[in-house]
Design an enzyme around this catalytic site. Structure first.
Site, short mmCIF file in Angstrom:
data_model
loop_
_atom_site.label_atom_id
_atom_site.label_comp_id
_atom_site.label_asym_id
_atom_site.label_seq_id
_atom_site.Cartn_x
_atom_site.Cartn_y
_atom_site.Cartn_z
CD GLU A 81 -2.63 -0.76 2.75
OE1 GLU A 81 -2.62 -1.76 3.49
OE2 GLU A 81 -3.12 0.32 3.07
NE ARG B 156 2.68 -7.61 10.68
CZ ARG B 156 2.14 -6.98 9.65
NH1 ARG B 156 1.22 -7.56 8.91
NH2 ARG B 156 2.48 -5.75 9.35
CE LYS C 80 2.77 0.02 5.27
NZ LYS C 80 2.18 -0.06 3.96
#
Ligand code: ATP
Ligand code: MG
Length: 548
Positions: free
Chosen positions: A37, A264, A274
C-alpha cells in the site's frame, strides 16, 4: 545468538505447496505478487515478503508482479510509490513487466460489484461507520442486520450508481456484501465492499472516481485479473481468506488464485509496522523514515546495511506460520558476514585517553608495516606509526582492575601490532578525571619459558601525531524492551540513549583505507563513511559493533 549453519533454508511449506500444485497441473505458470500500500516506506518486514514472492518466481521460473494496492487515496502519496520502487531496485529485485496498480482495475471492480448487487449478494447501506461497527457484534455477540439490508435489487443498483456519480458525502453510505450477520467469522458479517472518498484526489485516477473498493474486495479480484497462482500474505489475513474465496466464487470466476499465509517478521527491541513508525516520526522520536535506528529499508541503507546482507537474513529466517521474534543479532550477523572479506581494517579510538610511553625518546617514531586484512593479500599493506604519545580507549583502562583484559596500574597489555605497555602512574585533573596515563613499554616479554603471559590482551590505539579528529555516530536499538510491539504505550520504552555521537581519532590516512565506503575498525566493529563535508570532521556511522 548462534547461527545454525546446517539449517535447511532451501525449502519451506510454501515451496512444498507449489511443488504439489505443479505436479497436479502439468504446466503451471507460477505467478506471485508483492502488493504494497503506498502509504509509507518499506521496512524489513516487507523485505521478507519481497524475498518470498520474488524468490518463488525465480525458483519456479515464474513471474512476480509489483502491484500498488492503491485503493485508499486519503492515505496514499506519490512519494511513497517512488520510494517503494527505489527500495525494491536497491534490494536487487526485478518485477515482472510494467508496474501494476489496483487502480488500473477500478472499472472491473465496479462491474463485479454490480454483478453481486444483481445477484442479491450486495446492498447499499446508509448506516454510519460507527453504527456498522455496533451492529457487527463481537466474538461473543451475534451481529444484527442493518435496516437497509433488504433493499430491492433495483434500488441498490440505483443507489450504487448514485454513489459512483458523486451524489453522497464521504462516510454517509457504502456497499456491503450480503453474507451472514450471525457468522462465527466476524469478517463474513456483511463486509464493506465500497466506500465514498471524495475529499482526496487519487494519485493515478485523479478525479475520475469518488468510490473506492476495500482491500478485501479489490485484492482477490486484482489477483484473479493478473492470473496470480499463489497469493501470499501474512497470517492476520487468515480469516480474510474465506471472504477472498467467497467474492471470487460469487462474481463467477474459474481458475481462482489461492491465498497462503506466513507469519509476520518481528525483531526484538524494535518496531516494524508502518503505523507505529509514523507515530515515532510524529512524536519527533526519530527524524524521518530513514533514521538509521529504524528497520525501514531506507534506515538500514543509511545505517550501512547492504542489500545482500538483508536478503541473506531473509533467507535464513525462513518462512513459517508461527508467530516469532527474531533477535537483532541475526541481522547483525549477516552484515558482518557480508563485510568480513570485503573491507580493509584500520584503527580508531572512539573514547580517547592519552598514554605517555615514558621510556621512549621524545621524538620516537617507529614505522610498522601491517596487512590491510589478515587474510586477503590483495588488499595490500599499510604503515602505521608508533610514537611516545598515543590514544587508547577509556574502556580499556581501569585504575584498580585486576581484570586481565584491561590495562591497570602495574598491569600489562599489548598494543596491536606493537609493544607491550605497563601502566605505572596516572595524572588526574581538578575534577578527578584521568587526564593521562604514564606507561612503560617492553619490546618483548614473551619467551618460551613464560607462555602464560600470552593471555595478555591486545588493544587498539592510534598515535596522537598520526591521527585525525573523527566523528562517530553510534546507534543502539530504539527500544529497551524486547517486545515493544506488544506494549500499549511503546513510547515509554524508548531508549533515549539509542543515538550517540562520539568525537575520537582515527589513523591520519584513514580515507585511503575505505573500500566502497566501508571499513572495519579493529576490535570495534564495521563502519560506513558519511558524505565528506568541507571543513567538517570525517564522520563514520557505526553499522554494527563486535561483542566484547
Ligand atoms: P504495516 O503493518 O507495516 O502497515 P502492511 O501489511 O499494512 O504493513 P502493506 O504495504 O500492505 O503493509 O504490505 C505489503 C506486503 O508486505 C503484504 O503482503 C504484507 O503482508 C507484507 N508485510 C507487511 N509487513 C510485514 C512483516 N512485518 N513481515 C512480513 N511481511 C509483511
Ligand atoms: Mg496492508
Amino acid at each position: 545468538m548462534k547461527i545454525n549453519k546446517n539449517k535447511k533454508i532451501n525449502t519451506n511449506f510454501i515451496y512444498k505447496i507449489i511443488e504439489k500444485d505443479i505436479l497436479k497441473n502439468n504446466s503451471l505458470n507460477i505467478k506471485t505478487r508483492f502488493p504494497p500500500e503506498p502509504n509509507g516506506h518499506l521496512h524489513i518486514g516487507h523485505a521478507k515478503s519481497i524475498f518470498i514472492n520474488f524468490n518463488i518466481s525465480k525458483k519456479y521460473l515464474g513471474k512476480c508482479n509489483l502491484r500498488f494496492d492503491d485503493t485508499n487515496p486519503s492515505k496514499e502519496k506519490i512519494k511513497y510509490i517512488n520510494s517503494i520502487k527505489k527500495d525494491i531496485k536497491w534490494l536487487g529485485l526485478k518485477w515482472n513487466e510494467n508496474i501494476k496498480y489496483a487502480s488500473n482495475y477500478f472499472k472491473i471492480f465496479y462491474k463485479y460489484a454490480m454483478i453481486l448487487i444483481k445477484k442479491g449478494l450486495a446492498y447499499v447501506d446508509n448506516l454510519t461507520k460507527n453504527q456498522i461497527r455496533k451492529y457487527r457484534g463481537s466474538l461473543i455477540k451475534e451481529g444484527k442486520n442493518s435496516p437497509f439490508r433488504n433493499r430491492k435489487i433495483e434500488k441498490n443498483i440505483n443507489l450504487f450508481k448514485k454513489m459512483k456519480n458523486g451524489y453522497f458525502k464521504d462516510g454517509s453510505i457504502c456497499l456491503r456484501a450480503k453474507i451472514n450477520m450471525k457468522s462465527k467469522i466476524i469478517i463474513m458479517r456483511d463486509p464493506v465492499l465500497y466506500r465514498v472518498i471524495k475529499i482526496k484526489k487519487h494519485h493515478q485516477t485523479k478525479n475520475k472516481w469518488c468510490i473506492y473498493p476495500t482491500y478485501d474486495f479489490s485484492h482477490c479480484i486484482s489477483d484473479y485479473i493478473e492470473k496470480i497462482t499463489h497469493s501470499i500474505c501474512t497470517t492476520e489475513f487468515t480469516n480474510n481468506k474465506i471472504l477472498y474465496n467467497w467474492i471470487l466464487k460469487n462474481i463467477g470466476t474459474k481458475n481462482r488464485p489461492k491465498q497462503y499465509e506466513f507469519s509476520r517478521l518481528n525483531i526484538e527491541n524494535n518496531i516494524i509496522s508502518k503505523r507505529k513508525i509514523k507515530k515515532l516520526i510524529k512524536k519527533k522520536i526519530v527524524k524521518n523514515w530513514s533514521d538509521p535506528r529504524l528497520l525501514t529499508i531506507s534506515g538500514l541503507r543509511k545505517r550501512g546495511y547492504t542489500p545482500i546482507s538483508i536478503m541473506n537474513f531473509c533467507n535464513y529466517i525462513g518462512v513459517t506460520r508461527k508467530e516469532n521474534f527474531i533477535q537483532m543479532s541475526y541481522l547483525e550477523h549477516f552484515i558482518k558476514e557480508d563485510l568480513k572479506n570485503k573491507v580493509k581494517r584500520a584503527m580508531a579510538v572512539l573514547n580517547p585517553i592519552k598514554i605517555i610511553i615514558y621510556n621512549l625518546p621524545k621524538n620516537y617514531k617507529k614505522i610498522i608495516k601491517i596487512p590491510n586484512h589478515p587474510k586477503i593479500k590483495k588488499f595490500g599493506t599499510q604503515k602505521i606509526v608508533l610514537r611516545k604519545e598515543i590514544y587508547i580507549e577509556k574502556e580499556d583502562f581501569e585504575e584498580t582492575s585486576k581484570n586481565k583484559k584491561k590495562l591497570f596500574i602495574n598491569g600489562k597489555v599489548k598494543l596491536r601490532y606493537s609493544y607491550f605497555i605497563k601502566a605505572k602512574k596516572i595524572k588526574k585533573n581538578k575534577l578527578n578525571k584521568i587526564e593521562k596515563i604514564y606507561c612503560k613499554c617492553y619490546k618483548n616479554i614473551i619467551n618460551k619459558k613464560n607462555k602464560k603471559k600470552k593471555k595478555i590482551s591486545i588493544i587498539h590505539w592510534v598515535s596522537i601525531k598520526d591521527s585525525i579528529k573523527t566523528k562517530f555516530k553510534i546507534y543502539k536499538n530504539l527500544f529497551k524492551t524486547k517486545y515493544p510491539e506488544k506494549k500499549k504505550n511503546m513510547i515509554q520504552y524508548i531508549d533515549k540513549k539509542s543515538k550517540k555521537v562520539k568525537i575520537g581519532f582515527s589513523q591520519k590516512d584513514i580515507l585511503s583505507k575505505i573500500l566502497k565506503n566501508y571499513i572495519q575498525f579493529e576490535r570495534i566493529g564495521y563502519f560506513m563513511l558519511n558524505n565528506l563535508k568541507k571543513n567538517k570532521n570525517i564522520t563514520f556511522t557505526c553499522i554494527t559493533k563486535f561483542k566484547k
